[in-house]
Design an enzyme around this catalytic site. Structure first.
Site, PDB file in Angstrom:
ATOM      1  N   ASN A 141      16.379  64.504  -2.644  1.00  0.00           N
ATOM      2  CA  ASN A 141      15.619  63.247  -2.641  1.00  0.00           C
ATOM      3  C   ASN A 141      16.607  62.138  -3.009  1.00  0.00           C
ATOM      4  O   ASN A 141      16.947  61.979  -4.170  1.00  0.00           O
ATOM      5  CB  ASN A 141      14.468  63.326  -3.657  1.00  0.00           C
ATOM      6  CG  ASN A 141      13.767  61.991  -3.819  1.00  0.00           C
ATOM      7  OD1 ASN A 141      13.948  61.081  -3.008  1.00  0.00           O
ATOM      8  ND2 ASN A 141      12.955  61.869  -4.870  1.00  0.00           N
ATOM      9  N   LYS A 174      16.210  58.990  -2.935  1.00  0.00           N
ATOM     10  CA  LYS A 174      15.641  57.755  -3.503  1.00  0.00           C
ATOM     11  C   LYS A 174      16.251  56.545  -2.780  1.00  0.00           C
ATOM     12  O   LYS A 174      16.538  56.630  -1.588  1.00  0.00           O
ATOM     13  CB  LYS A 174      15.833  57.731  -5.018  1.00  0.00           C
ATOM     14  CG  LYS A 174      15.382  59.048  -5.654  1.00  0.00           C
ATOM     15  CD  LYS A 174      15.237  59.024  -7.130  1.00  0.00           C
ATOM     16  CE  LYS A 174      14.769  60.403  -7.591  1.00  0.00           C
ATOM     17  NZ  LYS A 174      14.394  60.436  -8.995  1.00  0.00           N
ATOM     18  N   HIS A 208       5.377  61.106  -5.066  1.00  0.00           N
ATOM     19  CA  HIS A 208       6.442  61.206  -6.071  1.00  0.00           C
ATOM     20  C   HIS A 208       6.047  60.378  -7.293  1.00  0.00           C
ATOM     21  O   HIS A 208       5.427  59.319  -7.157  1.00  0.00           O
ATOM     22  CB  HIS A 208       7.768  60.706  -5.479  1.00  0.00           C
ATOM     23  CG  HIS A 208       8.920  60.991  -6.381  1.00  0.00           C
ATOM     24  ND1 HIS A 208       9.191  60.210  -7.483  1.00  0.00           N
ATOM     25  CD2 HIS A 208       9.835  61.986  -6.384  1.00  0.00           C
ATOM     26  CE1 HIS A 208      10.240  60.722  -8.116  1.00  0.00           C
ATOM     27  NE2 HIS A 208      10.645  61.805  -7.473  1.00  0.00           N
ATOM     28  N   GLU A 227       7.595  58.408  -9.078  1.00  0.00           N
ATOM     29  CA  GLU A 227       8.045  56.998  -9.066  1.00  0.00           C
ATOM     30  C   GLU A 227       7.109  56.144  -8.226  1.00  0.00           C
ATOM     31  O   GLU A 227       6.881  54.975  -8.541  1.00  0.00           O
ATOM     32  CB  GLU A 227       9.501  56.924  -8.563  1.00  0.00           C
ATOM     33  CG  GLU A 227      10.463  57.431  -9.639  1.00  0.00           C
ATOM     34  CD  GLU A 227      11.752  58.039  -9.132  1.00  0.00           C
ATOM     35  OE1 GLU A 227      12.101  57.829  -7.953  1.00  0.00           O
ATOM     36  OE2 GLU A 227      12.414  58.742  -9.917  1.00  0.00           O
ATOM     37  N   GLU A 260       7.183  68.576 -10.552  1.00  0.00           N
ATOM     38  CA  GLU A 260       8.230  67.824 -11.249  1.00  0.00           C
ATOM     39  C   GLU A 260       7.642  67.242 -12.533  1.00  0.00           C
ATOM     40  O   GLU A 260       6.948  66.221 -12.476  1.00  0.00           O
ATOM     41  CB  GLU A 260       8.727  66.664 -10.387  1.00  0.00           C
ATOM     42  CG  GLU A 260       9.308  67.092  -9.061  1.00  0.00           C
ATOM     43  CD  GLU A 260      10.156  65.977  -8.443  1.00  0.00           C
ATOM     44  OE1 GLU A 260      11.356  66.185  -8.297  1.00  0.00           O
ATOM     45  OE2 GLU A 260       9.612  64.912  -8.136  1.00  0.00           O
ATOM     46  N   GLY A 313      15.285  62.599 -13.745  1.00  0.00           N
ATOM     47  CA  GLY A 313      16.360  61.642 -13.998  1.00  0.00           C
ATOM     48  C   GLY A 313      16.748  61.519 -15.463  1.00  0.00           C
ATOM     49  O   GLY A 313      17.449  60.596 -15.845  1.00  0.00           O
ATOM     50  N   SER A 372      15.859  66.924 -12.864  1.00  0.00           N
ATOM     51  CA  SER A 372      17.185  67.193 -13.430  1.00  0.00           C
ATOM     52  C   SER A 372      17.740  68.574 -13.067  1.00  0.00           C
ATOM     53  O   SER A 372      18.448  69.192 -13.865  1.00  0.00           O
ATOM     54  CB  SER A 372      17.177  66.996 -14.945  1.00  0.00           C
ATOM     55  OG  SER A 372      16.878  65.643 -15.257  1.00  0.00           O
TER      56      SER A 372
HETATM   57  P1  PGA Z   1      16.389  64.180 -10.489  1.00  0.00           P
HETATM   58  O1  PGA Z   1      15.205  63.649  -9.550  1.00  0.00           O
HETATM   59  O2  PGA Z   1      16.876  65.467  -9.896  1.00  0.00           O
HETATM   60  O3  PGA Z   1      17.429  63.088 -10.431  1.00  0.00           O
HETATM   61  O4  PGA Z   1      15.813  64.376 -11.842  1.00  0.00           O
HETATM   62  C1  PGA Z   1      14.262  64.534  -9.025  1.00  0.00           C
HETATM   63  C2  PGA Z   1      13.237  63.784  -8.236  1.00  0.00           C
HETATM   64  O5  PGA Z   1      12.877  62.669  -8.623  1.00  0.00           O
HETATM   65  O6  PGA Z   1      12.751  64.260  -7.192  1.00  0.00           O
END
Ligand code: PGA
Length: 235
Positions: free
Chosen positions: A8, A10, A91, A93, A158, A164, A196
């Protein structure tokens, strides 16, 4: 078959940067890898041109509308035309910064299903829910509401506190959650773990029997890291 590692990206990488990255990746990608890259809309034409035969690709969001006067939106049909196999929906976010509700997420996933794209439906609990020990109930409810009316989809679990942040659920905790999710899902529904995931923790996460792969943000941006995750998912 190796477990699926969905990157992903982003809001990272310009189209030109993505093009070079895809060209470099396919030179090194082992045939055993099960790779999918969820990239910005603007990188999708290059993904379609370069990744065909090597990896799957997809988007990170889609409009809830089929088509029409919706300035700035991207439809499922447009994504299908670009050869997307997958698309993220819900997601954390997007839920947090764009106020997306479970029912909106389910509607978006339906638009994808209608055009033959597999939605990757993202769910997971915030920190206060985990601290209260209510993560299974919370996530099961979120999942049921976010997949209403869907037949075929992938789930990405997640935990919000792990995205993150460098913190991950332990492999055992993640596996227990995945087991609980899978017991309520149609047989054969894949559940990816995200939050992460990195080359240091990937092997122990992907060794767990109920974890079918990963959804990876930060560690999917560097080819060397991404290749290590793909290798860890071969088992
Ligand atoms: P990350 O993000 O691996 O940077 O924690 C995962 C995600 O948001 O899908």
């Amino acid at each position: 078959m190796a477990k699926l590692i969905a990157g992903n990206w982003k809001m990272y990488k310009t189209p030109s940067e993505a093009k070079t990255w895809f060209q470099d990746l396919v030179k090194e990608l082992p045939s055993t890898a099960n790779a999918a890259l969820m990239v910005p809309f603007t990188a999708l034409p290059y993904a379609a041109e370069i990744l065909e035969g090597y990896a799957a690709w997809g988007a990170q969001d889609v409009s809830v509308h089929v088509e029409g006067a919706y300035t700035g939106e991207i439809s499922a049909k447009m994504l299908a035309d670009l050869g997307c196999s997958y698309c993220l929906v819900g997601h954390s976010e997007r839920r947090t910064y764009h106020g997306e509700s479970d029912s909106l997420v389910a509607q978006k996933a339906l638009r994808l299903q209608e055009v033959g794209i597999t939605p990757i439906v993202c769910v997971g609990e915030p920190l206060e829910v985990r601290e209260a020990g209510k993560q299974v109930k919370y996530t099961l409810e979120q999942l049921a509401k976010s997949t209403q009316g869907l037949d075929r989809f992938v789930v990405a679990y997640e935990p919000v506190w792990a995205i993150g942040t460098g913190k991950t659920a332990s492999s055992e905790d993640a596996n227990a959650m995945h087991q609980a999710l899978k017991e309520t899902l149609p047989g054969g529904t894949a559940v990816l773990y995200g939050g992460s995931v990195n080359p240091g923790n990937a092997s122990s996460l992907f060794a767990e029997s109920y974890i079918d792969g990963g959804l990876v943000g930060g560690a999917s941006l560097k080819i060397a890291d991404y290749l290590q995750l793909l290798a860890a998912a071969v088992g």
